[in-house]
Design an enzyme around this catalytic site. Structure first.
Site, PDB file in Angstrom:
ATOM      1  N   ARG A  29      -0.282   7.495  11.671  1.00  0.00           N
ATOM      2  CA  ARG A  29      -0.996   8.484  10.847  1.00  0.00           C
ATOM      3  C   ARG A  29      -1.405   9.692  11.680  1.00  0.00           C
ATOM      4  O   ARG A  29      -1.343  10.835  11.234  1.00  0.00           O
ATOM      5  CB  ARG A  29      -2.198   7.847  10.170  1.00  0.00           C
ATOM      6  CG  ARG A  29      -3.152   7.172  11.133  1.00  0.00           C
ATOM      7  CD  ARG A  29      -4.171   6.350  10.384  1.00  0.00           C
ATOM      8  NE  ARG A  29      -4.962   5.530  11.264  1.00  0.00           N
ATOM      9  CZ  ARG A  29      -6.282   5.464  11.239  1.00  0.00           C
ATOM     10  NH1 ARG A  29      -6.956   6.183  10.385  1.00  0.00           N
ATOM     11  NH2 ARG A  29      -6.930   4.675  12.054  1.00  0.00           N
ATOM     12  N   GLU A  77      -7.242  10.673  -7.060  1.00  0.00           N
ATOM     13  CA  GLU A  77      -5.852  10.648  -6.618  1.00  0.00           C
ATOM     14  C   GLU A  77      -4.859  10.920  -7.739  1.00  0.00           C
ATOM     15  O   GLU A  77      -3.790  11.504  -7.502  1.00  0.00           O
ATOM     16  CB  GLU A  77      -5.539   9.285  -5.979  1.00  0.00           C
ATOM     17  CG  GLU A  77      -6.344   8.984  -4.710  1.00  0.00           C
ATOM     18  CD  GLU A  77      -7.763   8.478  -4.981  1.00  0.00           C
ATOM     19  OE1 GLU A  77      -8.105   8.230  -6.159  1.00  0.00           O
ATOM     20  OE2 GLU A  77      -8.533   8.331  -4.016  1.00  0.00           O
ATOM     21  N   PHE A 102      -3.832   3.823  -2.834  1.00  0.00           N
ATOM     22  CA  PHE A 102      -4.192   4.797  -3.862  1.00  0.00           C
ATOM     23  C   PHE A 102      -2.959   5.555  -4.367  1.00  0.00           C
ATOM     24  O   PHE A 102      -3.018   6.205  -5.411  1.00  0.00           O
ATOM     25  CB  PHE A 102      -5.299   5.725  -3.365  1.00  0.00           C
ATOM     26  CG  PHE A 102      -6.483   4.957  -2.839  1.00  0.00           C
ATOM     27  CD1 PHE A 102      -7.009   3.894  -3.574  1.00  0.00           C
ATOM     28  CD2 PHE A 102      -7.042   5.242  -1.608  1.00  0.00           C
ATOM     29  CE1 PHE A 102      -8.072   3.138  -3.087  1.00  0.00           C
ATOM     30  CE2 PHE A 102      -8.108   4.503  -1.113  1.00  0.00           C
ATOM     31  CZ  PHE A 102      -8.620   3.447  -1.855  1.00  0.00           C
ATOM     32  N   HIS A 127      -2.235   3.695   5.958  1.00  0.00           N
ATOM     33  CA  HIS A 127      -2.860   2.400   5.690  1.00  0.00           C
ATOM     34  C   HIS A 127      -2.047   1.492   4.765  1.00  0.00           C
ATOM     35  O   HIS A 127      -2.554   1.021   3.742  1.00  0.00           O
ATOM     36  CB  HIS A 127      -4.262   2.602   5.107  1.00  0.00           C
ATOM     37  CG  HIS A 127      -5.228   3.221   6.076  1.00  0.00           C
ATOM     38  ND1 HIS A 127      -5.058   4.490   6.574  1.00  0.00           N
ATOM     39  CD2 HIS A 127      -6.367   2.750   6.633  1.00  0.00           C
ATOM     40  CE1 HIS A 127      -6.052   4.770   7.402  1.00  0.00           C
ATOM     41  NE2 HIS A 127      -6.849   3.731   7.459  1.00  0.00           N
ATOM     42  N   ASP A 135     -10.763  -3.929   6.295  1.00  0.00           N
ATOM     43  CA  ASP A 135     -11.136  -3.447   4.958  1.00  0.00           C
ATOM     44  C   ASP A 135     -10.791  -4.479   3.882  1.00  0.00           C
ATOM     45  O   ASP A 135     -11.377  -4.483   2.804  1.00  0.00           O
ATOM     46  CB  ASP A 135     -10.428  -2.126   4.620  1.00  0.00           C
ATOM     47  CG  ASP A 135     -11.219  -0.913   5.107  1.00  0.00           C
ATOM     48  OD1 ASP A 135     -12.371  -1.095   5.542  1.00  0.00           O
ATOM     49  OD2 ASP A 135     -10.680   0.196   5.057  1.00  0.00           O
ATOM     50  N   ARG A 185      -1.810   2.500  10.153  1.00  0.00           N
ATOM     51  CA  ARG A 185      -3.173   2.648  10.651  1.00  0.00           C
ATOM     52  C   ARG A 185      -3.307   2.351  12.152  1.00  0.00           C
ATOM     53  O   ARG A 185      -3.938   3.092  12.873  1.00  0.00           O
ATOM     54  CB  ARG A 185      -4.104   1.703   9.877  1.00  0.00           C
ATOM     55  CG  ARG A 185      -5.505   1.644  10.447  1.00  0.00           C
ATOM     56  CD  ARG A 185      -6.402   0.727   9.658  1.00  0.00           C
ATOM     57  NE  ARG A 185      -7.735   0.639  10.247  1.00  0.00           N
ATOM     58  CZ  ARG A 185      -8.086  -0.250  11.163  1.00  0.00           C
ATOM     59  NH1 ARG A 185      -7.226  -1.133  11.600  1.00  0.00           N
ATOM     60  NH2 ARG A 185      -9.309  -0.271  11.644  1.00  0.00           N
TER      61      ARG A 185
HETATM   62  C1  TPP Z   1      -9.902   5.250  -5.255  1.00  0.00           C
HETATM   63  C2  TPP Z   1     -10.430   5.398  -3.878  1.00  0.00           C
HETATM   64  N1  TPP Z   1     -10.106   6.496  -3.170  1.00  0.00           N
HETATM   65  C3  TPP Z   1     -10.541   6.623  -1.889  1.00  0.00           C
HETATM   66  C4  TPP Z   1     -11.298   5.657  -1.302  1.00  0.00           C
HETATM   67  C5  TPP Z   1     -11.693   5.778   0.160  1.00  0.00           C
HETATM   68  N2  TPP Z   1     -13.152   5.947   0.268  1.00  0.00           N
HETATM   69  C6  TPP Z   1     -13.956   4.904   0.542  1.00  0.00           C
HETATM   70  S1  TPP Z   1     -15.567   5.330   0.509  1.00  0.00           S
HETATM   71  C7  TPP Z   1     -15.199   6.948   0.157  1.00  0.00           C
HETATM   72  C8  TPP Z   1     -16.299   7.941  -0.034  1.00  0.00           C
HETATM   73  C9  TPP Z   1     -17.232   7.507  -1.105  1.00  0.00           C
HETATM   74  O1  TPP Z   1     -18.259   8.406  -1.284  1.00  0.00           O
HETATM   75  P1  TPP Z   1     -19.452   8.031  -2.251  1.00  0.00           P
HETATM   76  O2  TPP Z   1     -18.909   7.528  -3.537  1.00  0.00           O
HETATM   77  O3  TPP Z   1     -20.332   9.215  -2.333  1.00  0.00           O
HETATM   78  O4  TPP Z   1     -20.121   6.799  -1.522  1.00  0.00           O
HETATM   79  P2  TPP Z   1     -21.448   6.741  -0.625  1.00  0.00           P
HETATM   80  O5  TPP Z   1     -21.844   8.121  -0.253  1.00  0.00           O
HETATM   81  O6  TPP Z   1     -22.480   6.101  -1.468  1.00  0.00           O
HETATM   82  O7  TPP Z   1     -21.100   5.892   0.546  1.00  0.00           O
HETATM   83  C10 TPP Z   1     -13.826   7.121   0.080  1.00  0.00           C
HETATM   84  C11 TPP Z   1     -13.166   8.394  -0.190  1.00  0.00           C
HETATM   85  C12 TPP Z   1     -11.596   4.520  -2.087  1.00  0.00           C
HETATM   86  N3  TPP Z   1     -12.304   3.495  -1.593  1.00  0.00           N
HETATM   87  N4  TPP Z   1     -11.159   4.418  -3.363  1.00  0.00           N
END
Ligand code: TPP
Ligand code: MG
Lengths: 335, 283
Positions: A29, A77, A102, A127, A135, A185
């Protein structure tokens, strides 16, 4: 995902960021993110799309170097995928980047808004597979090759090492049409030498042999080389084919191996159904049927754990490939 | 309750960080921002503890922002559903405590999450199914603010509003930050209240670190009929740890170094002798 280059707008107290996990310069990546930067000047006609995980996909390098060619779509996405189709209709090539799992979520958008109208979009998925590690299963895409392979006109690529990622990225950019490419990854071992030339649609023999052919892609290439070494000590000569283009598959090379050797093992960090193994079996069944053993995840979900532990538990390592090689040779001998 | 809510939330924070430290990866920022809400939910709000957690009439809780599961696991340990020791197996091979919650390993998570947006839809399905079966049980679902960018969330919001699911209560952990940056720099969410209202939800805004406001909000949600309720809880990402508060660097899956865990535990008022035991995993 961890990102390191970002200016922190709100930070008042933090002195230093957290330690980076697995973002060593040698992961596929990271290689992908960096080569995008290197290609940007020579290829002014591409842009990069992200869904809030640039730090994970490697595209944070590109965001930093070419912010005006970087588009942020947020955690959305499906929208990003179909927007890419529309964007490509204006003659610019979008690299759509997110985790492999995704890309599954946005599969139908890739099908209808990219593949069906034949848009020149490059979907690059980081990933993939059990290689995702701690994860857990929710993030470990073991179905992406199968799903994307089933979309008409979609080219599917899974390079094995950082150098091959660099070459493959340029090659898919030069190809006119939709492509799905897996990166990875974990830090990856160097496999190909500086004289290696990736060619879209071609497999490459990365280790010569005459008793069994092992066809592999992605992280499994390194493990197949381990297997070849182990087999050599046992007096078995294994040929290892890096089949980095899974679709269209290099039938010519497979037929040659079938004629010269006559038995195969396939190995992939993917479900055994629908991926590389299936592609190889389909090609051989129609040309030179011969025995094949499939190494891969046997139709189960993964779980949390370190990538090496998972590879061991789900039997994706060199010894498992070597054992499959012996089984398939025995099947060939019995006829 | 032996511990006050504040003490309980503090324990959840410490244990989340200890688990992430032991795992070598995990998301601290969103675990810390949601710790107070999780403490309140599991101790005061969810009606599971009156019976057994497998009871059909139990209230359901879904952590749709599944990456914050270290805090959920710690909360569940605090109420006695799993042994505390198990927390240190987070993300390890063979542990029931998966990197993202999995219903088959840990039934109290209700549904597997980790792909943002989907837990919300599954929770709506539970609420719809419970009402269909005439159950008085309620469904609670926690979303991240970044998660709200998923189109699926708004499909779900429309669905729950349409079906007038007053047995459903959503909680947005509105820490204003997601993976790479502030929501506003990634994909702006405001006006957020008006969005939920437009989708026919009853909206309550609170400080997500204030237990009295939580108490009033959850009571109001129970009283609200003919509409689902969304509690927009304003929170601080990384709450309680000086160097994590308000920094997106600590959102993602990070490896906590020794000195970082020590500093974080000090910020959380942990006695020095306990800090040592958190480090060597004997706590
Ligand atoms: C569909 C999807 N896209 C991307 C991710 C990768 N990802 C994991 S946490 C995150 C950020 C989440 O932010 P938020 O919802 O604000 O959570 P918090 O601030 O409460 O941790 C991302 C982009 C995911 N888990 N699921
Ligand atoms: Mg957030």
């Amino acid at each position: 995902m961890v990102q390191s280059d970002k200016k922190v707008t709100t930070d008042k107290t933090n002195k230093s960021g957290p330690a980076l996990i697995g973002t060593s310069g040698d992961s596929l990546r990271e290689a992908f993110g960096k080569v995008l930067v290197n290609l940007a000047e020579r290829y002014p006609n591409f842009v990069v799309f992200d869904a809030d995980i640039a730090g994970g996909t490697g595209t944070h390098h590109f965001r930093k170097a070419y912010p005006e060619r970087f588009f942020q779509f947020g955690i959305a996405e499906q929208n990003m995928m179909a927007v890419a189709g529309g964007f490509a209709s204006t003659g610019v090539v979008p690299f759509v980047t997110t985790f492999a799992v995704f890309c599954l979520r946005a599969l139908e958008q890739a099908r209808l808004s990219i593949a069906y109208p034949r848009r020149n979009v490059k979907i690059v998925a980081s990933h993939p597979g059990l290689d995702v590690g701690p994860d857990g299963a929710s993030a470990q895409a073991l179905e992406d090759i199968a799903a994307y392979r089933a979309i008409p006109g979609m080219v599917v690529v899974s390079p094995a090492d950082p150098l091959e990622v660099e070459q493959a990225t340029e090659a898919i950019l030069n190809y006119e049409g939709p492509v799905y490419m897996r990166t990875g990854r974990s830090p990856a071992r160097r496999i190909v030498g500086p004289d290696y030339r990736f060619e879209l649609g071609k497999g490459r023999i990365v280790h010569e042999g005459s008793d069994v052919t092992i066809v592999v892609c992605g992280v499994e290439v390194a493990r197949a080389l381990d297997a070849a070494q182990q087999l050599a000590q046992e007096g078995i000569s294994a040929r290892v084919v890096n089949m980095s283009t899974i679709k269209p598959i290099d039938t010519e090379l497979l037929v040659r191996c079938a004629k010269e050797i006559g038995c195969f093992v396939t190995a992939e960090d993917h479900n055994i159904y629908g991926g590389l193994g299936s592609a190889v079996a389909e090609a051989l069944a129609q040309t030179n049927p011969c025995p094949i053993e499939f190494v891969g995840v046997r139709d189960v979900f993964g779980e949390s754990g370190e990538p090496d532990e998972l590879a061991e538990k789900y039997e994706l390592t060199g010894p498992s490939i070597a054992a499959a090689a012996k089984r398939v040779m025995e099947r060939k001998r019995r006829g | 309750m032996l511990k006050t809510l504040a003490a309980l939330a503090n324990a959840i924070r410490r244990e989340s960080l200890a688990a992430i430290y032991a795992a070598g990866s995990g998301h601290p920022g969103g675990s810390l921002s949601s710790a107070d809400l999780l403490a309140y939910l599991w101790v005061k709000e969810l009606r599971w503890h009156s019976g057994n957690p497998g009871d059909f009439e139990r209230d359901r809780f879904v952590l749709s922002k599944g990456h914050a599961c270290p805090a959920l696991y710690a909360a569940v340990a605090e109420v006695g559903l799993i042994p505390h020791r198990m927390l240190l197996t987070l993300r390890k091979l063979g542990s029931p405590l998966q990197g993202h919650p999995h219903v088959l390993d840990t039934p109290w998570v209700e549904t597997s999450t980790g792909s943002l947006g989907q837990g919300f839809s599954a929770a709506i399905g539970m609420a719809l199914g419970l009402r269909y079966k005439g159950s008085p049980a309620r469904v609670y679902v926690m979303l991240g603010d970044g998660e709200l960018q998923e189109g699926e969330v708004w499909e779900g919001a429309m669905c729950a509003g349409h079906y007038k699911l007053d047995n459903l209560c959503g909680i947005v952990d509105y820490n204003k930050m997601q993976s790479d940056d502030l929501n506003e720099n990634i994909m702006g969410l405001e006006p957020l209240r008006a969005k939920w209202e437009a989708f026919r939800w009853h909206v309550i805004e609170i400080n997500g670190h204030d237990f009295e406001e939580m108490s009033a909000a959850f009571a109001e949600a129970r009283r609200t009929k003919e509409k689902p309720t969304i509690i927009i809880a304003h929170t601080v990402k990384g709450k309680g740890v000086s160097f994590m508060e308000g920094s997106p660097l600590w959102h993602g899956s990070v490896k906590l170094r020794d000195e970082e865990l020590v500093q974080a535990l000090r910020d959380l008022g942990t006695p020095e002798d306990e800090i040592v035991r958190y480090l060597d995993g004997t706590i």
